[in-house]
Scaffold this active site. Structure first.
Site, mmCIF file in Angstrom:
data_model
loop_
_atom_site.group_PDB
_atom_site.id
_atom_site.type_symbol
_atom_site.label_atom_id
_atom_site.label_comp_id
_atom_site.label_asym_id
_atom_site.label_seq_id
_atom_site.Cartn_x
_atom_site.Cartn_y
_atom_site.Cartn_z
ATOM 1 N N SER B 45 0.874 -1.166 0.000
ATOM 2 C CA SER B 45 0.000 0.000 0.000
ATOM 3 C C SER B 45 0.912 1.216 0.000
ATOM 4 C CB SER B 45 -0.894 -0.015 1.229
ATOM 5 O OG SER B 45 -1.858 1.007 1.118
ATOM 6 N N GLU B 46 0.703 2.130 -0.951
ATOM 7 C CA GLU B 46 1.755 3.117 -1.226
ATOM 8 C C GLU B 46 1.928 4.186 -0.143
ATOM 9 O OE1 GLU B 46 -0.853 2.464 -3.188
ATOM 10 O OE2 GLU B 46 -1.761 4.280 -4.008
ATOM 11 N N ASN B 47 1.010 4.242 0.832
ATOM 12 C CA ASN B 47 1.301 5.136 1.954
ATOM 13 C C ASN B 47 2.417 4.577 2.825
ATOM 14 O OD1 ASN B 47 -0.748 3.180 2.537
ATOM 15 N ND2 ASN B 47 -1.162 4.201 4.476
ATOM 16 N N SER B 87 8.402 4.189 0.123
ATOM 17 C CA SER B 87 7.370 3.415 -0.556
ATOM 18 C C SER B 87 7.430 3.632 -2.066
ATOM 19 C CB SER B 87 5.999 3.820 -0.015
ATOM 20 O OG SER B 87 5.006 3.041 -0.617
#
Lengths: 232, 218
Positions: B45-47, B87
């Site tokens: 998840s890119e956060n 990320s």
């Protein structure tokens, strides 16, 4: 040890003036510096340019500073969860600069690494590329993106100490870590200010050299934007 | 013709053991529900999560633990957390093997438009531009035609672009198609009950049909 502790948010925000550029940490409502945002409203500083991934919701986060019309410009990757934001943007009261999320995070981090610009493929061939230098390296195109220059960065961490060392909790690390390195002056509000020596040096996410002022926030609401659960 | 879950089920078959996968919002999120037993993957998840788990049980949600859609989630054993710059570092460095995302339009050269409709409120691109510019493999989950019945698989995108020459594969309610490097949508599979003629009619871009086109196995 150099002591970075200030009494409260009001003291931490000293020197933030009308028209300045500030980074504000968090992703959505996760890990936002709640106490500093409240203090900024009280202080009434106007015409701010805010670098922040999102703009909060109508009644929380940076949405509160939009309600009081203290923000002139937002530099973000995703906005739109916010009716007042939409109104101000469509009426032209609010300038908005949309930046790809990875580029946004990296431009914050670079300010703390002393890297003035970096090449990224994100946005090549799109409207994000307009007005930017394009370079070709080993057969691939990249956009040159600059490090942000922000007078202040305001971040929220889980634990910190008087030396300014910070540890973030879970996904509240998000933009808080890169921004904590990126301000000319970095203000960190923490859930818990612990005595020197309690934070294991091996586990520190941001070394104190990047942090200029630190205080323990009075209270944290920690609002959840999308509460998604499954049944037991 | 497939429904949203059908599209997600078909895409799940593209997920291979050992992959790190980023799932976008919408149909791509549903793909996680259909990854076969025995296929070990880690969701990014890119956060700032690797090893993202399902939604928490009621009462166990944590405001500090959310995914890129800002939903409360959990971590699986072996998960890790990192900041958003790292990320996107792992995304840019192509450590994330597969990106699955939605689209409003895809062109026959693999351009994608999925973030902006002129005249409507613009919410922003989030991480989509970074993901499509860097991912080694991109699968798009989308509707073949819009509500007016117009094709969304076009010779050239009409909406503002998210990225260029990046889409490798498309799964729609009608078909599975490859986007060829030299340009063109190559038809690979038909959805149950859908004919090659139906797909031809729904595809405005160059469609390449070679030999018999099998029906999808879901």
């Amino acid at each position: 040890m150099i002591n970075k502790v200030v009494a409260n948010a009001e003291e931490a925000l000293k020197g933030i003036e009308d028209g300045m550029t500030i980074m504000v940490g968090g992703f959505g409502l996760c890990g936002i510096p709640e106490n500093s945002i409240q203090a900024l409203i009280k202080k009434g500083t106007k015409n701010l340019t805010c670098i922040s991934n999102n703009a909060g919701v109508d009644d929380f986060g940076l949405g509160l500073l939009l309600q009081t019309k203290q923000i002139k410009k937002m530099i973000s990757s995703y906005v739109g969860e916010n009716a007042e934001f939409e109104r101000q943007m469509l009426s032209g009261e609010l300038e908005v600069d949309l930046v790809p999320q990875g580029t946004l995070a990296t431009r914050c981090m670079m300010a703390g690494y002393g890297i003035p610009f970096f090449p990224t493929p994100a946005g090549v061939g799109t409207e994000v590329a307009i007005g930017k230098q394009l370079i070709n390296w080993k057969g691939r195109d990249y956009l040159m993106e600059e490090a942000f220059e922000a007078e202040f960065a305001i971040v929220k961490a889980w634990k910190g100490d008087a030396a300014g060392n910070l540890i973030f909790k879970s996904t509240a690390r998000n933009f808080n870590q890169p921004m904590s390195m990126g301000g000319k002056i970095t203000i960190a509000e923490v859930e818990e200010l612990v005595p020197l020596g309690q934070l294991p040096p091996d586990q520190i996410h941001t070394p104190g050299i990047y942090v200029h002022r630190i205080f323990q926030g009075e209270k944290y609401e920690k609002r959840i934007e999308q509460r998604t659960v499954r049944k037991k | 013709m497939l429904d949203k879950n059908g599209i997600a089920k078909r895409i799940a078959r593209e997920v291979k053991d050992g992959m790190y996968v980023n799932l976008g919002i919408g149909i791509p999120t549903l793909v996680a529900n259909y990854i076969p037993e025995g296929i070990n993957v880690e969701l990014q998840s890119e956060n700032g999560i690797l090893g993202m788990g399902p939604f928490p049980f009621e009462g166990e949600e944590d405001a500090d633990l959310i995914n890129a859609g800002k939903q409360t989630v959990t971590l699986l054993d072996g998960a890790s957390i990192f900041d958003s710059a790292m990320s996107f570092g792992m995304i840019r460095a192509q450590k994330v093997h597969l990106t699955i995302l939605g689209a409003m339009e895809v062109s026959e050269t693999g351009d994608i438009a999925n973030w902006k409709i002129p005249g409507k409120m613009v919410k922003g691109m989030g991480g989509a531009m970074d993901l499509v510019a860097s991912a080694k493999n991109i699968i798009v989950a989308m509707q073949h035609v819009n509500k007016a019945g117009e094709s969304k698989l076009l010779p050239k995108c009409e909406l503002p672009l998210t990225g260029i020459r990046c889409v490798k594969k498309i799964v729609t309610e009608l078909a599975v198609l490859d986007v060829l490097p030299e340009g063109g949508f190559r038809l690979l599979e038909r959805a149950p009950g859908v004919s090659v003629e139906d797909i031809k009619k729904a595809t405005a871009g160059k469609l390449i049909v070679e030999g018999e086109i099998p029906e999808m196995v879901i």
